[in-house]
Design a protein around this motif. Sequence first.
Motif, PDB file in Angstrom:
ATOM      1  N   ARG A   1      -3.199   1.410  -8.906  1.00  0.00           N
ATOM      2  CA  ARG A   1      -3.593   2.309  -7.835  1.00  0.00           C
ATOM      3  C   ARG A   1      -3.211   1.624  -6.532  1.00  0.00           C
TER       4      ARG A   1
ATOM      5  N   LYS B   1      -2.801   1.747  -2.325  1.00  0.00           N
ATOM      6  CA  LYS B   1      -3.447   2.336  -1.155  1.00  0.00           C
ATOM      7  C   LYS B   1      -2.417   2.868  -0.157  1.00  0.00           C
TER       8      LYS B   1
ATOM      9  N   ALA C   1       0.199   6.720   0.416  1.00  0.00           N
ATOM     10  CA  ALA C   1       0.625   8.028  -0.083  1.00  0.00           C
ATOM     11  C   ALA C   1       1.841   7.876  -0.998  1.00  0.00           C
TER      12      ALA C   1
ATOM     13  N   PRO D   1      -0.584  11.530  -6.674  1.00  0.00           N
ATOM     14  CA  PRO D   1      -1.630  11.377  -5.660  1.00  0.00           C
ATOM     15  C   PRO D   1      -2.967  11.052  -6.333  1.00  0.00           C
ATOM     16  N   ASP D   2      -3.707  10.141  -5.712  1.00  0.00           N
ATOM     17  CA  ASP D   2      -5.008   9.740  -6.233  1.00  0.00           C
ATOM     18  C   ASP D   2      -5.923   9.479  -5.047  1.00  0.00           C
ATOM     19  N   GLY D   3      -6.627  10.506  -4.605  1.00  0.00           N
ATOM     20  CA  GLY D   3      -7.453  10.381  -3.403  1.00  0.00           C
ATOM     21  C   GLY D   3      -6.574  10.073  -2.210  1.00  0.00           C
ATOM     22  N   ASP D   4      -6.878   8.955  -1.538  1.00  0.00           N
ATOM     23  CA  ASP D   4      -6.066   8.557  -0.385  1.00  0.00           C
ATOM     24  C   ASP D   4      -4.957   7.583  -0.781  1.00  0.00           C
ATOM     25  N   GLY D   5      -4.683   7.478  -2.071  1.00  0.00           N
ATOM     26  CA  GLY D   5      -3.660   6.555  -2.540  1.00  0.00           C
ATOM     27  C   GLY D   5      -2.755   7.188  -3.585  1.00  0.00           C
ATOM     28  N   THR D   6      -2.162   6.330  -4.397  1.00  0.00           N
ATOM     29  CA  THR D   6      -1.201   6.753  -5.414  1.00  0.00           C
ATOM     30  C   THR D   6      -1.491   6.018  -6.715  1.00  0.00           C
TER      31      THR D   6
END
Length: 154
Positions: free
Chosen positions: A20, A22, A24, A115-120
């Motif tokens: 994960r 932090k 985009a 996409p994973d919340g505010d991250g990747t």
Amino acid sequence: MLAQAQAGAPQKPSLTLKRRIKAAPAKVYRAWTDPAQIVAWWGPGNCEYLASEIDLRIGGRFRIAFRTDVDGRSHEQHEVGGTYKEIVPDQRLVFSWNWLATPERVSQVTVTLKPDGDGTLLTLFHEQLFDEDSKTRHTRGWTASLDKLEGLFV
């Protein structure tokens, strides 16, 4: 008869790593596809980069040449390259992978970005590795590289 032989043939090793990050997906994708950015994180440990070329199109090639640093000394020169098979901007890259020193050992890497919340969520799948030793060495190298990639966005 050929189909039976292939069906019974042993599978070549593969590895899957997930991170994960932090940032985009677009920023992570750019780190994989911009030659100026890839040198900031590519390769295990401390590396001296000699060349980085990326022709980002289906059928286009990439090449990265570097020297590893062992005990503060430049050690062995390595060069890896491949051909892009699938490109979905900000989502997926699929490319062949082979080292200049062993051109007969072609494997394949798939990088998926979601996409994973505010991250990747990055998933790296490296398949068709030559043997278990190759899997071990690639796992170590990819883990170190992904550590550095993750560090770019802290």
